[in-house]
Design a protein around this motif. Structure first.
Motif, short mmCIF file in Angstrom:
data_model
loop_
_atom_site.label_atom_id
_atom_site.label_comp_id
_atom_site.label_asym_id
_atom_site.label_seq_id
_atom_site.Cartn_x
_atom_site.Cartn_y
_atom_site.Cartn_z
N GLN A 40 3.86 3.99 8.02
CA GLN A 40 3.75 5.16 7.16
C GLN A 40 5.05 5.32 6.38
O GLN A 40 6.14 5.14 6.90
N VAL A 41 4.91 5.65 5.14
CA VAL A 41 6.05 5.84 4.26
C VAL A 41 6.27 7.34 4.06
O VAL A 41 5.32 8.08 3.80
N GLN A 42 7.49 7.78 4.20
CA GLN A 42 7.82 9.18 3.92
C GLN A 42 8.27 9.31 2.47
O GLN A 42 9.06 8.50 1.98
N LEU A 43 7.75 10.32 1.82
CA LEU A 43 8.03 10.56 0.41
C LEU A 43 8.56 11.98 0.23
O LEU A 43 8.00 12.92 0.79
N VAL A 44 9.63 12.11 -0.54
CA VAL A 44 10.22 13.42 -0.78
C VAL A 44 10.42 13.61 -2.28
O VAL A 44 11.17 12.85 -2.91
N GLU A 45 9.75 14.62 -2.83
CA GLU A 45 9.88 14.92 -4.25
C GLU A 45 11.00 15.93 -4.49
O GLU A 45 11.31 16.76 -3.63
N SER A 46 11.56 15.86 -5.69
CA SER A 46 12.55 16.85 -6.12
C SER A 46 12.56 16.91 -7.64
O SER A 46 11.96 16.05 -8.30
N ARG A 61 10.87 3.70 2.47
CA ARG A 61 10.91 2.24 2.40
C ARG A 61 9.81 1.77 1.46
O ARG A 61 8.91 2.56 1.11
N ARG A 62 9.91 0.53 1.09
CA ARG A 62 8.87 -0.08 0.26
C ARG A 62 8.15 -1.11 1.11
O ARG A 62 8.77 -1.93 1.76
N THR A 63 6.83 -1.05 1.11
CA THR A 63 6.03 -1.99 1.89
C THR A 63 4.91 -2.56 1.03
O THR A 63 4.58 -2.01 -0.03
N PHE A 64 4.32 -3.65 1.51
CA PHE A 64 3.22 -4.26 0.78
C PHE A 64 2.06 -3.30 0.64
O PHE A 64 1.37 -3.28 -0.39
N SER A 65 1.84 -2.48 1.65
CA SER A 65 0.70 -1.55 1.61
C SER A 65 1.01 -0.30 0.80
O SER A 65 0.16 0.58 0.67
N SER A 66 2.21 -0.21 0.27
CA SER A 66 2.60 0.96 -0.52
C SER A 66 3.22 0.52 -1.84
O SER A 66 4.18 1.14 -2.31
N VAL A 123 1.79 22.09 -8.96
CA VAL A 123 2.60 21.41 -7.95
C VAL A 123 2.40 19.92 -8.17
O VAL A 123 1.27 19.44 -8.25
N TYR A 124 3.51 19.20 -8.28
CA TYR A 124 3.45 17.77 -8.53
C TYR A 124 3.73 17.02 -7.23
O TYR A 124 4.71 17.31 -6.53
N TYR A 125 2.87 16.07 -6.94
CA TYR A 125 2.95 15.30 -5.71
C TYR A 125 3.18 13.81 -6.01
O TYR A 125 2.61 13.27 -6.95
N CYS A 126 3.97 13.20 -5.17
CA CYS A 126 4.17 11.76 -5.21
C CYS A 126 3.31 11.15 -4.10
O CYS A 126 3.16 11.75 -3.02
N ALA A 127 2.76 9.97 -4.35
CA ALA A 127 1.91 9.32 -3.36
C ALA A 127 2.08 7.81 -3.45
O ALA A 127 2.44 7.28 -4.51
N SER A 128 1.77 7.13 -2.35
CA SER A 128 1.83 5.67 -2.35
C SER A 128 0.54 5.10 -1.80
O SER A 128 -0.14 5.72 -0.97
N GLY A 129 0.20 3.92 -2.28
CA GLY A 129 -1.02 3.26 -1.85
C GLY A 129 -0.97 1.78 -2.14
O GLY A 129 0.06 1.25 -2.59
N SER A 146 -0.15 7.89 1.58
CA SER A 146 1.05 8.65 1.95
C SER A 146 1.37 9.62 0.82
O SER A 146 1.33 9.24 -0.35
N TRP A 147 1.72 10.84 1.21
CA TRP A 147 1.95 11.90 0.23
C TRP A 147 3.23 12.67 0.56
O TRP A 147 3.55 12.87 1.73
#
Length: 122
Positions: free
Chosen positions: A1-7, A26-31, A93-99, A111-112
């Motif tokens: 799981q990747v943790q994401l923090v927006e600012s 972190r950066r992963t193949f699944s993200s 509200v703006y969200y960052c996500a990975s996939g 991940s959000w």
């Protein structure tokens, strides 16, 4: 799981600019796909922009195309959303996500972050 923090959110007048940041643990193949979404009160979460960590495959929603720019800084594991010519309807509200899929569907991002508020006054 990747943790994401927006600012970077805040209050800005119409026509102004803001730059949002999304720091990934972190950066992963699944993200490898990073996306920005937004959600206004009473509305569904909607796609804004996406990019891959390689900096390619950028894609924007029609509502922000030409005004917003998504970019990455791999050295900092950070994704940015430069927002120019802001309009009151950009308020959300703006969200960052990975996939792992080149898609615009929120359900396909696993991940959000918690989101950052952007308010544009008229």
């Amino acid at each position: 799981q990747v943790q994401l923090v927006e600012s970077g959110g805040g209050l800005v007048q119409a026509g102004g600019s803001l730059r949002l940041s999304c720091a990934a643990s972190r950066r992963t193949f699944s993200s490898f796909v990073m996306g920005w979404f937004r959600q206004a009160p009473g509305k569904e979460r909607e796609f804004v922009a996406r990019i891959t960590w390689s900096g390619t495959n950028t894609y924007y929603s029609d509502s922000v195309k030409g005004r917003f720019t998504i970019s990455t800084d791999n050295a900092k594991n950070t994704v940015y959303l430069q927002m120019n010519s802001l309009k009151p309807e950009d308020t959300a509200v703006y969200y960052c996500a990975s996939g792992r899929t080149l898609t615009t569907t929120p359900a396909n991002f696993h991940s959000w972050g918690r989101g950052t508020q952007v308010t544009v006054s008229s």
